[in-house]
Write an enzyme that holds these catalytic residues in place. Sequence first.
Site, PDB file in Angstrom:
ATOM      1  N   LYS A   1       0.817  -1.213   0.000  1.00 34.72           N
ATOM      2  CA  LYS A   1       0.000   0.000   0.000  1.00 34.72           C
ATOM      3  C   LYS A   1       0.855   1.269   0.000  1.00 34.72           C
ATOM      4  CE  LYS A   1      -4.038  -2.170   2.118  1.00 34.72           C
ATOM      5  NZ  LYS A   1      -4.699  -2.342   0.809  1.00 34.72           N
TER       6      LYS A   1
ATOM      7  N   CYS B   1      -5.950 -14.678   1.016  1.00 36.29           N
ATOM      8  CA  CYS B   1      -7.187 -14.236   0.359  1.00 36.29           C
ATOM      9  C   CYS B   1      -7.458 -14.994  -0.937  1.00 36.29           C
ATOM     10  CB  CYS B   1      -7.115 -12.737   0.051  1.00 36.29           C
ATOM     11  SG  CYS B   1      -6.828 -11.700   1.489  1.00 36.29           S
TER      12      CYS B   1
ATOM     13  N   GLU C   1      -3.914  -3.622  -6.869  1.00 37.71           N
ATOM     14  CA  GLU C   1      -2.646  -3.344  -6.217  1.00 37.71           C
ATOM     15  C   GLU C   1      -1.540  -3.950  -7.069  1.00 37.71           C
ATOM     16  OE1 GLU C   1      -3.224  -2.626  -1.623  1.00 37.71           O
ATOM     17  OE2 GLU C   1      -3.571  -4.742  -2.088  1.00 37.71           O
TER      18      GLU C   1
END
Length: 490
Positions: free
Chosen positions: A162, A286, A464
């Site tokens: 991030k 995930c 991302e």
Amino acid sequence: MSRMAEQQLYIHGGYTSATSGRTFETINPANGNVLATVQAAGREDVDRAVKSAQQGQKIWASMTAMERSRILRRAVDILRERNDELAKLETLDTGKAYSETSTVDIVTGADVLEYYAGLIPALEGSQIPLRETSFVYTRREPLGVVAGIGAWNYPIQIALWKSAPALAAGNAMIFKPSEVTPLTALKLAEIYSEAGLPNGVFNVLPGVGAETGQYLTEHPGIAKVSFTGGVASGKKVMANSAASSLKEVTMELGGKSPLIVFDDADLDLAADIAMMANFFSSGQVCTNGTRVFVPAKCKAAFEQKILARVERIRAGDVFDPQTNFGPLVSFPHRDNVLRYIAKGKEEGARVLCGGDVLKGDGFDNGAWVAPTVFTDCSDDMTIVREEIFGPVMSILTYESEDEVIRRANDTDYGLAAGIVTADLNRAHRVIHQLEAGICWINTWGESPAEMPVGGYKHSGIGRENGMMTLQSYTQVKSIQVEMAKFQSIF
């Protein structure tokens, strides 16, 4: 390891006490020991961090592209020098095996930072000729102050995923790590400061998501929020971000991904991929391919190959280099995974292996769940429909290509998908029909810095990594220049 000193907030280049007066504890899930008491940021702390970030961002954005690139590259060097130290802390806080954190978590995070450090000089505008006397040029300008809200499964990697594009684009970031695993994000803040990042450009605010996270999403001084977590929380983040100041959002919200094994596949390869897609990081990934579709005629042989590989899983001392399977991240999460396992049994799935906690010396005090494989599953079962986020594989059978594509897509999620086949034409034909943002053919799980990652449907918004993510942390300004005499109709 002895208990660490109380952990503070990191604002404007140094540690500072939270004004809220509230604290929480972070534990080692391998044995239940408390690692540290951590101060929780309140609303006043968020205000402080935003003001600090606004000051630092002006300095950071005024630097040349090469100056910013050199500072981020220094941070990469420090990360790699401190890899083992950071990996040990990550193992203590998450429970993941050191054999994993020392070779994946910091390594892949540093790779992403290095990638974006190299791309900074490539951020450029365009020139558009209109006529002989006029043209337009564009500038890519930073958004300003942005927020990152991390998940607990890859704490430092997510903090780097991030912060790297945000900082590379000239922004400042306020990062809130998960309250379950907050420790390495604070170390990352130290590293950025040591590398020469101006004070305020990367602030870290530990705290509870429902409080600190909400304050960040509502704050009018923040231009964008990048969130990794569950769907329900993601919807709240999006609603708060829009209601407060129409913030931009990027979200990675998990999945229930299909792994399709075709009848021409090498079953040994398929079993190897299925194991990595379900039991790496003890299933707390995930993108895990938890719905494993196998041709009915191959089911028995595939099950035997899975069982043979489960026998090779090594759970135990998380610092033993032979250990490749750790506990779950917390006791509440362990209990939630056990509830799903009980539901699978109740709804008629057959337990091929596992199905309970791990017991005995070294396990009884930790959040351990045995690697679990269910077979004879159906699409309507809870364990097949809902994200478990633990070491639980579901094996399903199918008869035709069209059937398995339809069933693979029959989910609210769309994060990842994969197929195993020897037929190149089939590989691309099927992948193009799967509703998922990240797809793998004859492999699983790698997400290199160059590869945009993100989901379809309820699995997220935006991406991302990759060039497009760097651009998403900028806003485009268009400027028209007229060199001839301006003509007014008045």
